[in-house]
Write an enzyme that holds these catalytic residues in place. Structure first.
Site, PDB file in Angstrom:
ATOM      1  N   TYR A 309      -0.191   2.829  -4.919  1.00 20.52           N
ATOM      2  CA  TYR A 309      -0.080   4.256  -4.603  1.00 20.52           C
ATOM      3  C   TYR A 309       1.372   4.620  -4.308  1.00 20.52           C
ATOM      4  O   TYR A 309       2.155   3.808  -3.799  1.00 20.52           O
ATOM      5  CB  TYR A 309      -0.991   4.635  -3.425  1.00 20.52           C
ATOM      6  CG  TYR A 309      -0.638   4.006  -2.086  1.00 20.52           C
ATOM      7  CD1 TYR A 309       0.245   4.630  -1.206  1.00 20.52           C
ATOM      8  CD2 TYR A 309      -1.210   2.798  -1.687  1.00 20.52           C
ATOM      9  CE1 TYR A 309       0.556   4.061   0.017  1.00 20.52           C
ATOM     10  CE2 TYR A 309      -0.920   2.229  -0.472  1.00 20.52           C
ATOM     11  CZ  TYR A 309      -0.024   2.868   0.390  1.00 20.52           C
ATOM     12  OH  TYR A 309       0.290   2.304   1.600  1.00 20.52           O
ATOM     13  N   ASN A 323       8.376  -2.139   9.032  1.00 18.58           N
ATOM     14  CA  ASN A 323       7.610  -2.866   8.016  1.00 18.58           C
ATOM     15  C   ASN A 323       6.553  -1.983   7.360  1.00 18.58           C
ATOM     16  O   ASN A 323       5.682  -2.472   6.647  1.00 18.58           O
ATOM     17  CB  ASN A 323       6.964  -4.109   8.624  1.00 18.58           C
ATOM     18  CG  ASN A 323       5.897  -3.770   9.653  1.00 18.58           C
ATOM     19  OD1 ASN A 323       5.600  -2.601   9.895  1.00 18.58           O
ATOM     20  ND2 ASN A 323       5.332  -4.781  10.277  1.00 18.58           N
ATOM     21  N   GLY A 324       6.622  -0.668   7.617  1.00 14.51           N
ATOM     22  CA  GLY A 324       5.696   0.261   6.990  1.00 14.51           C
ATOM     23  C   GLY A 324       4.557   0.712   7.878  1.00 14.51           C
ATOM     24  O   GLY A 324       3.687   1.473   7.423  1.00 14.51           O
ATOM     25  N   HIS A 328      -0.654   7.858  11.930  1.00 11.26           N
ATOM     26  CA  HIS A 328      -0.617   9.149  11.238  1.00 11.26           C
ATOM     27  C   HIS A 328      -2.039   9.659  10.983  1.00 11.26           C
ATOM     28  O   HIS A 328      -3.035   8.932  11.115  1.00 11.26           O
ATOM     29  CB  HIS A 328       0.146   9.034   9.908  1.00 11.26           C
ATOM     30  CG  HIS A 328      -0.466   8.122   8.893  1.00 11.26           C
ATOM     31  ND1 HIS A 328      -1.548   8.483   8.108  1.00 11.26           N
ATOM     32  CD2 HIS A 328      -0.146   6.857   8.520  1.00 11.26           C
ATOM     33  CE1 HIS A 328      -1.851   7.505   7.299  1.00 11.26           C
ATOM     34  NE2 HIS A 328      -1.026   6.477   7.528  1.00 11.26           N
ATOM     35  N   CYS A 346      -1.294   0.836   8.620  1.00  9.41           N
ATOM     36  CA  CYS A 346      -1.082   1.942   9.552  1.00  9.41           C
ATOM     37  C   CYS A 346      -2.308   2.145  10.451  1.00  9.41           C
ATOM     38  O   CYS A 346      -3.386   1.622  10.197  1.00  9.41           O
ATOM     39  CB  CYS A 346      -0.809   3.234   8.784  1.00  9.41           C
ATOM     40  SG  CYS A 346       0.740   3.209   7.858  1.00  9.41           S
ATOM     41  N   ASN A 348      -4.787   4.875  11.288  1.00  8.33           N
ATOM     42  CA  ASN A 348      -5.269   6.160  10.765  1.00  8.33           C
ATOM     43  C   ASN A 348      -6.062   6.905  11.835  1.00  8.33           C
ATOM     44  O   ASN A 348      -7.012   6.366  12.406  1.00  8.33           O
ATOM     45  CB  ASN A 348      -6.177   5.945   9.563  1.00  8.33           C
ATOM     46  CG  ASN A 348      -5.441   5.515   8.306  1.00  8.33           C
ATOM     47  OD1 ASN A 348      -6.074   5.276   7.279  1.00  8.33           O
ATOM     48  ND2 ASN A 348      -4.131   5.403   8.367  1.00  8.33           N
TER      49      ASN A 348
END
Length: 401
Positions: A309, A323-324, A328, A346, A348
């Site tokens: 993606y 590191n990402g 969020h 992440c 979520n």
């Protein structure tokens, strides 16, 4: 009769003895000594110290070359005081300085330039009443290269209780001890902390032993101009910043419980359902450990070509690692939030819950994650300071004993 004559003879001898004693006392040349061991007439006084000429020492010494401009520049006098002193650059401009209250020393108070010759002039008066000259010259170094540093904290800003102070350079520092000696952190209230060299010795971070107390004021000074960084590289300029630590806010989350709590000033104020990184894939699992909020963005474009993606826009994104990993909003994963972990690392939240958290965030807030199979480490970006225990962190100082 006999007894009486004997008595008279003894009396006569006694009288003669008294006369002799009186005569001896009157004629003796020996001084009388008091019980204190001093001669008659009271105690003697030590002679005054001998008057001496003034002795002048300049630092750097006369004739010195390759002097680092950041080193102490002083003139000192023994056995006397400074009557007058000036230090001038090649253009004849006087260097600003300050004399000590007793007039026995003088120190430069402004930065010297690189590759310049400076000349002393003046006089010192000795205790003998005579004057001696203050003279000589020295030359500052011509750097092979000058290097500046940048701070991650800004004047007047407010940060979270886990905020590290980072001074970063464009390339490796080889004389780390010299640079670290030029750094200082002042806090109110007093806070124990230490510097540590990270990222291949291109960055030095200061963090407290424990989280900052709320409302701590912090001032960091990096007086690196003129400092020898090694290999012919010298500091380009000083840099400083003053900032404040805000309220205490800690995020706590266990990946196996699919929840995220917000603890503010010791009280839980939120308990959100969340979906963490997919546990079965080491490349997607959310890392356990103490993360630090680095920045926040009302919208952020996410890309991960490895997982197919690019340019996926998400709302209310709070970066917690390089590191990402972010916290969020993502409407598409609401069905999994609070139930299972499906993200790519992440945390979520629903967009509504993400906005609530976003509005409360300060850079430097800690995010403490537990429960996953992967640990946050020094490979996970710039703010991995809290992955070290205190003993290990302290050993990363160039001045560690």
């Amino acid at each position: 009769m006999t007894f009486g004559n004997f008595t008279r003879r003894r009396a006569g001898v006694a009288v003669l003895g008294l006369v002799a004693a009186l005569t001896l006392g009157a004629c003796s040349s020996e001084p009388t000594v008091s019980a204190s061991g001093t001669s008659g007439g009271g105690p003697t006084q030590a002679p005054p110290p001998a008057a001496k000429p003034a002795s002048v020492t300049t630092s750097p010494a006369a004739g010195a070359k390759d002097v680092a401009p950041g080193s102490p520049i002083t003139a000192t006098v023994a056995e006397g005081t400074i009557s007058s002193v000036t230090l001038t650059n090649p253009d004849g401009k006087q260097v600003q300085g300050q004399a000590s209250a007793d007039k026995k020393s003088w120190s430069a108070t402004e930065e010297l330039g690189y590759d310049k010759t400076y000349t002393w002039s003046g006089q010192a008066a000795g205790s003998d009443g005579k004057t001696v000259p203050i003279s000589g010259s020295f030359t500052t170094v011509k750097p092979r290269r000058q290097m500046a540093g940048s701070l991650n904290v800004g004047d007047g800003q407010t940060y979270g209780i886990a905020m590290p102070i980072a001074l970063t350079f464009p390339s490796k520092v080889t004389d780390k001890a010299s640079v670290e000696k030029a750094l200082s952190v002042e806090t109110t209230p007093k806070t124990e902390g230490s510097w540590a060299w990270l990222n291949g010795d291109t960055s030095v971070h200061w963090r407290p032993k424990e989280y900052f107390a709320p409302n701590t004021t912090v001032k960091v000074n990096a007086k690196i101009y003129g400092v020898d960084m090694g290999g012919g590289t010298y500091g380009r300029q000083d840099i400083s910043s003053s900032f404040t630590i805000g309220r205490s806010q800690i995020v706590k989350g266990n990946t196996q419980e699919h929840r995220m709590q917000v603890i503010r000033d010791g009280q839980q104020v939120q308990d959100f359902p969340v979906s963490y990184g997919l546990d079965s894939d080491p490349g997607r699992v959310t890392h356990s450990g103490t993360h630090v909020v680095m920045s926040k963005h009302a919208t952020y474009s996410m890309s991960n070509p490895r997982y197919g993606y690019t340019d996926v826009n998400v709302p209310w994104a709070v970066r917690i690692s390089n590191n990402g990993e972010f916290i969020h909003g993502l409407a598409g994963s609401i069905w999994a939030q609070g139930k299972k972990n499906i993200s790519h690392g992440c945390l979520n939240l629903s967009p509504a819950n993400a906005k609530i958290y976003y509005d409360s965030v300060l850079p430097g807030d800690p995010v403490e994650i537990t429960g996953s199979t992967q640990q946050l480490s020094s490979k996970d970006g710039d703010y991995n300071d809290w992955t070290y225990d205190w003993a290990s962190w302290s050993k990363l100082s160039a001045l560690a004993s």
